[in-house]
Motif scaffolding. Structure first.
Motif, short mmCIF file in Angstrom:
data_model
loop_
_atom_site.label_atom_id
_atom_site.label_comp_id
_atom_site.label_asym_id
_atom_site.label_seq_id
_atom_site.Cartn_x
_atom_site.Cartn_y
_atom_site.Cartn_z
N LEU A 15 52.22 47.75 -0.26
CA LEU A 15 51.14 47.05 -0.95
C LEU A 15 49.88 47.02 -0.09
O LEU A 15 48.77 47.25 -0.58
CB LEU A 15 51.57 45.63 -1.31
N ASN A 16 50.05 46.75 1.20
CA ASN A 16 48.90 46.78 2.11
C ASN A 16 48.29 48.17 2.20
O ASN A 16 47.07 48.32 2.28
CB ASN A 16 49.31 46.27 3.50
N LYS A 19 46.21 48.66 -0.91
CA LYS A 19 44.95 47.90 -0.85
C LYS A 19 43.94 48.56 0.09
O LYS A 19 42.73 48.53 -0.17
CB LYS A 19 45.22 46.48 -0.36
N ALA A 20 44.42 49.20 1.14
CA ALA A 20 43.52 49.81 2.12
C ALA A 20 43.14 51.25 1.76
O ALA A 20 42.23 51.81 2.38
CB ALA A 20 44.17 49.79 3.50
N ILE A 27 46.72 55.49 -3.53
CA ILE A 27 47.09 54.26 -4.23
C ILE A 27 48.31 54.50 -5.11
O ILE A 27 49.27 53.72 -5.10
CB ILE A 27 45.91 53.71 -5.05
N SER A 30 51.55 54.81 -3.08
CA SER A 30 52.06 53.51 -2.62
C SER A 30 52.68 52.74 -3.77
O SER A 30 53.74 52.12 -3.62
CB SER A 30 50.93 52.69 -1.99
#
Length: 89
Positions: A15-16, A19-20, A27, A30
């Motif tokens: 998730l991090n 987001k990054a 995206i 992930s």
């Protein structure tokens, strides 16, 4: 055996990463990893790998096929023909 806590940590890490991420592809990768990890914990198989059989109640309408046989209908009438028999010349 992998513990649920370990899988939750990996979900958090993915998730991090999402987001990054700066691009759509990263995206999606992930998020796909998160979905797979959730399926491991929940015990479900991925939907895209297991085809689902249709039940009779799943079909809302069945198209009907209308067939026309060559033996049905009236004989072809031509202006210069002598009659309906193939032996009439």
């Amino acid at each position: 055996m992998i513990t649920t806590d370990r899988i939750l940590l990996e979900i958090d890490r993915q998730l991090n990463n999402a987001k990054a991420a700066n691009d759509e592809r990263a995206i999606r990768e992930s998020l796909t990893a998160i979905r797979s990890l959730c399926e491991v914990v929940l015990g479900n198989e991925p939907k895209n790998e297991t085809p689902r059989l249709l039940k009779a109640t799943d079909v809302t309408s069945v198209p009907t096929i209308q067939t026309v046989s060559a033996l049905e209908g009236k004989p072809l009438e031509e202006e210069d023909a002598n009659g309906g028999s193939i032996f009439d010349f």
